[in-house]
Scaffold this motif. Sequence first.
Motif, PDB file in Angstrom:
ATOM      1  N   ALA A  66     -11.350  -1.098  23.961  1.00  0.00           N
ATOM      2  CA  ALA A  66     -10.970   0.262  24.343  1.00  0.00           C
ATOM      3  C   ALA A  66      -9.651   0.295  25.094  1.00  0.00           C
ATOM      4  N   ALA A  67      -9.293  -0.817  25.706  1.00  0.00           N
ATOM      5  CA  ALA A  67      -8.029  -0.900  26.443  1.00  0.00           C
ATOM      6  C   ALA A  67      -7.708  -2.362  26.684  1.00  0.00           C
ATOM      7  N   VAL A  68      -6.429  -2.666  26.726  1.00  0.00           N
ATOM      8  CA  VAL A  68      -6.005  -4.022  27.077  1.00  0.00           C
ATOM      9  C   VAL A  68      -4.990  -3.886  28.194  1.00  0.00           C
ATOM     10  N   LYS A  69      -5.286  -4.575  29.292  1.00  0.00           N
ATOM     11  CA  LYS A  69      -4.445  -4.397  30.463  1.00  0.00           C
ATOM     12  C   LYS A  69      -4.217  -5.760  31.099  1.00  0.00           C
ATOM     13  N   GLU A  70      -2.975  -6.214  31.053  1.00  0.00           N
ATOM     14  CA  GLU A  70      -2.609  -7.502  31.622  1.00  0.00           C
ATOM     15  C   GLU A  70      -3.532  -8.610  31.141  1.00  0.00           C
ATOM     16  N   ASP A  71      -4.491  -9.041  31.956  1.00  0.00           N
ATOM     17  CA  ASP A  71      -5.314 -10.184  31.585  1.00  0.00           C
ATOM     18  C   ASP A  71      -6.726  -9.820  31.151  1.00  0.00           C
ATOM     19  N   VAL A  72      -7.003  -8.537  31.051  1.00  0.00           N
ATOM     20  CA  VAL A  72      -8.375  -8.115  30.759  1.00  0.00           C
ATOM     21  C   VAL A  72      -8.411  -7.088  29.624  1.00  0.00           C
ATOM     22  N   ALA A  73      -9.363  -7.279  28.723  1.00  0.00           N
ATOM     23  CA  ALA A  73      -9.634  -6.250  27.723  1.00  0.00           C
ATOM     24  C   ALA A  73     -10.892  -5.509  28.146  1.00  0.00           C
ATOM     25  N   ILE A  74     -10.818  -4.191  28.111  1.00  0.00           N
ATOM     26  CA  ILE A  74     -11.991  -3.382  28.399  1.00  0.00           C
ATOM     27  C   ILE A  74     -12.654  -3.083  27.062  1.00  0.00           C
ATOM     28  N   VAL A  75     -13.934  -3.419  26.970  1.00  0.00           N
ATOM     29  CA  VAL A  75     -14.635  -3.345  25.701  1.00  0.00           C
ATOM     30  C   VAL A  75     -15.782  -2.343  25.795  1.00  0.00           C
ATOM     31  N   LYS A  76     -15.831  -1.456  24.824  1.00  0.00           N
ATOM     32  CA  LYS A  76     -16.954  -0.532  24.730  1.00  0.00           C
ATOM     33  C   LYS A  76     -18.039  -1.258  23.940  1.00  0.00           C
ATOM     34  N   VAL A  77     -19.029  -1.787  24.653  1.00  0.00           N
ATOM     35  CA  VAL A  77     -20.092  -2.555  23.989  1.00  0.00           C
ATOM     36  C   VAL A  77     -21.038  -1.561  23.314  1.00  0.00           C
ATOM     37  N   GLU A 105      -0.859 -17.412  25.666  1.00  0.00           N
ATOM     38  CA  GLU A 105       0.349 -16.936  26.350  1.00  0.00           C
ATOM     39  C   GLU A 105       0.111 -15.517  26.864  1.00  0.00           C
ATOM     40  N   THR A 106      -0.440 -14.698  25.989  1.00  0.00           N
ATOM     41  CA  THR A 106      -0.731 -13.316  26.361  1.00  0.00           C
ATOM     42  C   THR A 106      -2.011 -12.877  25.678  1.00  0.00           C
ATOM     43  N   ILE A 107      -2.710 -11.976  26.307  1.00  0.00           N
ATOM     44  CA  ILE A 107      -3.980 -11.488  25.776  1.00  0.00           C
ATOM     45  C   ILE A 107      -3.771 -10.758  24.444  1.00  0.00           C
ATOM     46  N   TYR A 108      -2.556 -10.247  24.249  1.00  0.00           N
ATOM     47  CA  TYR A 108      -2.286  -9.478  23.024  1.00  0.00           C
ATOM     48  C   TYR A 108      -2.272 -10.360  21.767  1.00  0.00           C
ATOM     49  N   ASP A 109      -2.183 -11.680  21.955  1.00  0.00           N
ATOM     50  CA  ASP A 109      -2.288 -12.585  20.812  1.00  0.00           C
ATOM     51  C   ASP A 109      -3.737 -12.732  20.346  1.00  0.00           C
ATOM     52  N   ALA A 110      -4.678 -12.231  21.144  1.00  0.00           N
ATOM     53  CA  ALA A 110      -6.092 -12.493  20.875  1.00  0.00           C
ATOM     54  C   ALA A 110      -6.906 -11.245  20.560  1.00  0.00           C
ATOM     55  N   VAL A 111      -6.628 -10.161  21.240  1.00  0.00           N
ATOM     56  CA  VAL A 111      -7.340  -8.899  20.989  1.00  0.00           C
ATOM     57  C   VAL A 111      -6.364  -7.736  21.114  1.00  0.00           C
ATOM     58  N   LYS A 112      -6.637  -6.715  20.321  1.00  0.00           N
ATOM     59  CA  LYS A 112      -5.815  -5.512  20.409  1.00  0.00           C
ATOM     60  C   LYS A 112      -6.710  -4.281  20.430  1.00  0.00           C
ATOM     61  N   LEU A 113      -6.137  -3.218  20.899  1.00  0.00           N
ATOM     62  CA  LEU A 113      -6.842  -1.938  20.965  1.00  0.00           C
ATOM     63  C   LEU A 113      -7.489  -1.599  19.615  1.00  0.00           C
ATOM     64  N   GLY A 114      -8.749  -1.245  19.639  1.00  0.00           N
ATOM     65  CA  GLY A 114      -9.452  -0.834  18.423  1.00  0.00           C
ATOM     66  C   GLY A 114     -10.136  -1.954  17.669  1.00  0.00           C
ATOM     67  N   ASP A 115      -9.894  -3.203  18.072  1.00  0.00           N
ATOM     68  CA  ASP A 115     -10.552  -4.331  17.396  1.00  0.00           C
ATOM     69  C   ASP A 115     -12.064  -4.273  17.600  1.00  0.00           C
ATOM     70  N   LEU A 116     -12.776  -4.658  16.560  1.00  0.00           N
ATOM     71  CA  LEU A 116     -14.225  -4.818  16.678  1.00  0.00           C
ATOM     72  C   LEU A 116     -14.480  -6.292  16.980  1.00  0.00           C
ATOM     73  N   ILE A 117     -15.171  -6.553  18.070  1.00  0.00           N
ATOM     74  CA  ILE A 117     -15.391  -7.952  18.459  1.00  0.00           C
ATOM     75  C   ILE A 117     -16.880  -8.246  18.629  1.00  0.00           C
ATOM     76  N   ARG A 118     -17.199  -9.527  18.472  1.00  0.00           N
ATOM     77  CA  ARG A 118     -18.534  -9.988  18.857  1.00  0.00           C
ATOM     78  C   ARG A 118     -18.331 -10.916  20.048  1.00  0.00           C
ATOM     79  N   ALA A 119     -19.190 -10.779  21.050  1.00  0.00           N
ATOM     80  CA  ALA A 119     -19.006 -11.559  22.265  1.00  0.00           C
ATOM     81  C   ALA A 119     -20.344 -11.972  22.865  1.00  0.00           C
TER      82      ALA A 119
END
Length: 186
Positions: A66-77, A105-119
């Motif tokens: 739902a959001a990516v901010k500096e070192d943290v992604a906020i995820v709508k589970v 290097e940066t969180i943006y290499d791993a997750v982006k806004l709108g991605d569907l993830i399993r965690a």
Amino acid sequence: MPGEPLCVEEEFMPGPGTYLDDKGVVRAAIIGEPVFDMASRRVSVKPLVRKSALPKQGDAVVGIVAAVKEDVAIVKVIGFDIYAPFKNPITGLLHISQISDQRLETIYDAVKLGDLIRARVVNSYVPLLLSTKEPRMGVILAHCSRCGAVLAKRDGTLICSACGNVETRKISIDYMVTARRGSKKS
Ligand SMILES: [Zn+2]
């Protein structure tokens, strides 16, 4: 409801979640929704699962970034899986240190806004703390940040079949779309 008559044996055969009584009546064995399958002439009862319980440590969940901010992604589970969503989404946090075993290097290499993830959930309270280090965990569906089309997995990266854009993510081995062999950048 258990014991409720659904039909007689001549109409539909008893399937999962049902039973046949001694008078030839098919009855529900569990609480749920009756499903009459016309093709197989079989009736079953789809269990009503009440998975409203909060995910706890060790559970696998799916969510949308739902959001990516500096070192943290906020995820709508949204649920334990995409087919059994919670009534209300739960807030989860994915810290850059919990994304991958490889240093990012940066969180943006791993997750982006709108991605569907399993965690994997690593705590038992809200906000849920998430980890995607395991091979099955990570992004399972993503869209091209240039044109919005669905990205397909090709080797270790994601490629847009519409515009050829190549993007990186922490991709789960269960990523939902695989690029056709031989498809290349246009
Ligand atoms: Zn694209």
